[in-house]
Design a protein around this motif. Structure first.
Motif, short mmCIF file in Angstrom:
data_model
loop_
_atom_site.label_atom_id
_atom_site.label_comp_id
_atom_site.label_asym_id
_atom_site.label_seq_id
_atom_site.Cartn_x
_atom_site.Cartn_y
_atom_site.Cartn_z
N VAL A 10 35.50 -17.33 23.83
CA VAL A 10 35.48 -18.40 22.84
C VAL A 10 36.64 -18.19 21.86
CG1 VAL A 10 34.17 -19.54 21.02
CG2 VAL A 10 32.98 -18.63 23.02
N VAL A 11 37.49 -19.19 21.72
CA VAL A 11 38.60 -19.12 20.77
C VAL A 11 38.41 -20.24 19.75
CG1 VAL A 11 41.10 -19.16 20.46
CG2 VAL A 11 40.12 -18.24 22.57
N MET A 12 38.18 -19.86 18.48
CA MET A 12 38.01 -20.83 17.40
C MET A 12 39.21 -20.73 16.47
SD MET A 12 33.96 -20.37 16.51
CE MET A 12 34.04 -21.60 15.23
N GLU A 13 39.86 -21.87 16.23
CA GLU A 13 41.04 -21.90 15.37
C GLU A 13 40.80 -22.89 14.24
OE1 GLU A 13 45.76 -22.98 15.77
OE2 GLU A 13 44.78 -21.85 17.37
N ASP A 14 40.83 -22.38 13.01
CA ASP A 14 40.55 -23.21 11.83
C ASP A 14 41.68 -23.04 10.82
OD1 ASP A 14 39.56 -24.58 9.69
OD2 ASP A 14 37.57 -23.66 9.72
N PRO A 15 42.47 -24.08 10.61
CA PRO A 15 43.58 -23.96 9.64
C PRO A 15 43.13 -23.73 8.20
CG PRO A 15 43.32 -26.24 10.40
CD PRO A 15 42.44 -25.40 11.26
N LEU A 16 41.84 -24.02 7.90
CA LEU A 16 41.31 -23.77 6.55
C LEU A 16 40.47 -22.50 6.48
CD1 LEU A 16 40.34 -27.34 5.31
CD2 LEU A 16 42.41 -26.04 4.85
N ALA A 17 40.41 -21.75 7.59
CA ALA A 17 39.68 -20.47 7.63
C ALA A 17 38.25 -20.62 7.14
CB ALA A 17 40.42 -19.40 6.82
N GLY A 18 37.61 -21.74 7.48
CA GLY A 18 36.24 -21.99 7.04
C GLY A 18 35.22 -21.85 8.15
N LYS A 62 30.94 -23.72 12.58
CA LYS A 62 32.12 -24.49 12.98
C LYS A 62 32.35 -25.58 11.94
CE LYS A 62 33.80 -27.80 16.34
NZ LYS A 62 34.02 -28.76 15.24
N SER A 63 33.45 -25.49 11.22
CA SER A 63 33.73 -26.49 10.19
C SER A 63 34.34 -27.74 10.83
CB SER A 63 34.70 -25.92 9.15
OG SER A 63 36.01 -25.83 9.68
N GLU A 64 34.52 -28.79 10.02
CA GLU A 64 35.08 -30.05 10.53
C GLU A 64 36.53 -29.90 10.97
OE1 GLU A 64 34.53 -32.86 7.43
OE2 GLU A 64 32.41 -33.18 7.85
N THR A 65 37.23 -28.90 10.42
CA THR A 65 38.65 -28.74 10.74
C THR A 65 38.89 -27.73 11.86
OG1 THR A 65 38.85 -27.04 9.01
CG2 THR A 65 39.33 -29.33 8.40
N CYS A 66 37.83 -27.24 12.48
CA CYS A 66 37.95 -26.18 13.48
C CYS A 66 38.01 -26.76 14.89
CB CYS A 66 36.75 -25.24 13.37
SG CYS A 66 36.73 -23.92 14.60
N SER A 67 38.89 -26.22 15.71
CA SER A 67 38.94 -26.54 17.14
C SER A 67 38.43 -25.33 17.92
CB SER A 67 40.36 -26.89 17.57
OG SER A 67 41.23 -25.80 17.38
N ASP A 104 45.33 -19.37 1.82
CA ASP A 104 46.76 -19.54 2.08
C ASP A 104 47.07 -19.60 3.57
OD1 ASP A 104 47.35 -19.54 -0.62
OD2 ASP A 104 47.50 -17.35 -0.70
N LYS A 105 46.19 -19.04 4.39
CA LYS A 105 46.46 -18.98 5.82
C LYS A 105 45.27 -19.51 6.61
CE LYS A 105 49.56 -14.96 5.61
NZ LYS A 105 49.81 -13.60 6.14
N GLY A 106 45.54 -19.93 7.85
CA GLY A 106 44.48 -20.30 8.77
C GLY A 106 43.94 -19.08 9.47
N ARG A 107 42.86 -19.27 10.25
CA ARG A 107 42.24 -18.12 10.92
C ARG A 107 41.89 -18.48 12.36
NH1 ARG A 107 37.99 -14.50 7.80
NH2 ARG A 107 40.02 -13.91 6.92
N ARG A 108 42.15 -17.52 13.24
CA ARG A 108 41.82 -17.67 14.67
C ARG A 108 40.85 -16.56 15.06
NH1 ARG A 108 46.45 -17.18 16.29
NH2 ARG A 108 47.08 -19.39 16.35
N HIS A 111 36.89 -24.60 30.98
CA HIS A 111 37.77 -25.77 30.82
C HIS A 111 37.25 -26.70 29.72
CE1 HIS A 111 39.78 -24.51 34.50
NE2 HIS A 111 38.61 -24.47 35.12
N LEU A 112 36.79 -26.07 28.63
CA LEU A 112 36.23 -26.82 27.50
C LEU A 112 37.18 -26.73 26.32
CD1 LEU A 112 33.84 -28.37 26.23
CD2 LEU A 112 32.88 -26.14 25.57
N ASP A 113 37.53 -27.88 25.76
CA ASP A 113 38.45 -27.95 24.62
C ASP A 113 37.88 -28.94 23.61
OD1 ASP A 113 40.50 -28.03 22.83
OD2 ASP A 113 42.09 -28.47 24.27
N ILE A 114 37.38 -28.44 22.49
CA ILE A 114 36.79 -29.27 21.44
C ILE A 114 37.81 -29.39 20.31
CG2 ILE A 114 34.88 -29.52 19.82
CD1 ILE A 114 33.20 -27.80 21.64
N GLN A 115 38.24 -30.62 20.03
CA GLN A 115 39.27 -30.84 19.03
C GLN A 115 38.68 -30.86 17.63
OE1 GLN A 115 42.59 -30.97 19.79
NE2 GLN A 115 41.86 -30.45 21.85
N GLU A 116 39.57 -30.80 16.63
CA GLU A 116 39.15 -30.86 15.23
C GLU A 116 38.40 -32.16 14.96
OE1 GLU A 116 42.51 -30.43 12.73
OE2 GLU A 116 43.19 -28.56 13.64
#
Length: 486
Positions: A440-448, A363-368, A342-346, A375-380
């Motif tokens: 390291v900050v990983m943000e995944d809207p699917l919490a995977g 790191k899933s496909e939906t994770c940034s 129901d929720k994403g995870r950071r 100065h590194l930013d990896i997008q979904e």
């Protein structure tokens, strides 16, 4: 796929044999107007002729057809037209297979004269780009040519009107002439002209660059991607009107949800399954399972390996790997199982010790992923799904950026930009060596996604995990807004 090919090509050979018998009876003319020329390719596919209308003068000319197959690729139809009345000639290719499930993007590093002779199949929906020359050839008719052939054809097109340009605008004439000479210098492999990066992008997935088995991985690569709605219109899967209708329906549904928030649906499944097959597989959790399927690049049969891995204090994931011995295609990815949360995870991890680099990371496909200190930013979607260590992920980021972006474009960079890249790579190397502290900050809207907790089951003092509500935009992008579960 193989059954479809046999249905498509086997009857052609049988029809050709029937036509040949009829030709012997009526001096080479079949009832449907198709004739055999007597020529054939190395695999025995016949060249056929049919009378057709010339679009230049309106009289009848002759179209020749050859259904053949390209090694390490798939079947194609080669067509040529010749009008004896006005002299108009034309040749093109058409794929003899359906539009592929995903689009294809090929990258070839042209490093020597022989690489210009590589065969290229460019479908009518494909675009070609030569990065160092800043040239992009738009989608037009299908072609069976070479890398040099594409550049030579472009030179011929530019040279046709040069005499007229010289009399009208001499300045424009000189600029185009300088550009033509520059392209010729690359074709001749003059000093400081190679390597050249050639990119072939086809949303229909029916284009191809010749692959030579055993060559270095950086020289030839093939990736697949999911088409956008605009690209689906381009390849003819949906019409422009259908696209606009779909967008209007999505806007109406979004407006209805905003007016009636109580009608929101719960997304998820109480009984997640990893296999659509309910059969019992012996030692499924302990052995690598192998099954055969068609290669998405050349459609030949290849092996896919699959292994379920249970990550402690997280969930079970499936690691999949595909290698094609015919065309060299490689793919590996990680799929997470279970219901959509129901929720994403950071997840935030502060790395203050070199030992943190050995932590397992998923790191899933939906994770940034963001590392502010570097100065590194990896997008979904970047790098796809990966199950590795933190050090392995940083090394992959370094190699991808260094080989695919910096090396290919450094010659066109100004000194300030190049200096920033050099500084960035130096910091990234220090981080990989464990010489600097970073977050390291990983943000995944699917919490995977997951970072190993070395203190488990106790909390990790350097890691925080936050669950958050997904935004409407994230639900739209993930296709969750239209899911209805009853």
């Amino acid at each position: 796929m193989s059954e479809q090919k046999e249905d498509l090509f086997k009857p052609v050979g049988e029809a050709a044999a029937e036509i040949e018998d009829e030709n012997m009876a009526d001096q080479g003319q079949a009832n449907d107007g198709v004739k055999l020329t007597g020529a054939q390719d190395a695999m025995g596919h016949p060249v056929q002729e049919i009378e057709s209308l010339c679009m230049n003068c309106g009289k009848n000319g002759t179209t020749r057809l050859l259904l053949t197959s390209i090694p390490y690729f798939r079947e194609i139809i080669i067509m040529s037209f010749d009008c004896p009345h006005c002299g108009f000639k034309n040749c093109e290719i058409q794929p003899a297979s359906q539009i592929q499930e995903k689009g294809s993007r090929y990258v070839l590093k042209v490093e020597c004269r022989e690489d210009f002779n590589r065969q290229v199949i460019k479908s009518e929906t494909a675009t070609c780009k030569f990065v160092e020359l800043d040239i992009e050839i738009p989608a037009k008719r299908g072609q069976l040519t070479t890398v040099e052939g594409l550049l030579s054809e472009m030179i011929d097109d530019l040279s046709q009107d040069q005499d007229m340009r010289k009399s009208i605008d001499e300045n424009l004439y000189k600029k185009i002439d300088d550009f033509i000479q520059k392209v010729k210098s690359y074709i001749n492999c003059e000093p400081n002209t190679i390597p050249v990066t050639f990119v072939l992008d086809d949303p229909a997935g029916n284009s191809w660059i010749e692959y030579k088995p055993g060559e270095p991985q950086h020289k030839w690569s093939h990736t697949q991607y999911v088409r956008t709605d605009e690209q689906n219109v381009q390849v003819g899967i949906i019409t422009r009107d259908q696209l606009e209708q779909r967008r209007q329906e999505q806007l109406k549904q979004l407006a209805n949800r905003e007016r009636n928030p109580s009608e929101s649906v719960k997304v998820g499944s109480a009984n997640p399954q990893f296999l659509s097959d309910a059969t019992d597989i012996e030692n499924f959790n302990n052995e690598v399972q192998t099954f055969r399927a068609s290669c998405p690049s050349c459609t030949q049969e290849c092996e896919t390996h699959m292994k379920p891995v249970n990550i402690p204090h997280f969930k079970e994931v499936i690691i999949m790997s595909t290698v094609c011995d015919h065309c060299g295609y490689k793919s590996n990815e990680v799929k997470t199982g279970g219901a959509i949360p129901d929720k994403g995870r950071r997840i935030t991890l502060y790395c203050d010790d070199a030992a943190d680099l050995s932590r397992d990371i998923l790191k899933s496909e939906t994770c940034s992923m963001v590392i502010p200190e570097l100065h590194l930013d990896i997008q979904e979607g970047t790098l796809g799904g990966r199950f590795t260590t933190l050090e392995g992920l940083l090394r992959q980021v370094y190699e991808e950026l260094e080989s695919r972006i910096f090396t290919q474009t450094s010659d066109s960079m100004d000194e300030a930009t190049k200096a920033r890249w050099v500084e960035f790579f130096a910091k990234l190397k220090e981080a990989i060596a464990g010489k600097v502290k970073f977050t390291v900050v990983m943000e995944d809207p699917l919490a995977g996604s997951y970072i190993q907790n070395v203190y488990a089951p106790d909390p990790d003092p350097n890691m925080t995990i936050e669950d958050y509500e997904r935004t409407k935009e994230q639900n739209e992008d993930l296709g969750l807004s239209d899911i209805k579960v009853e």
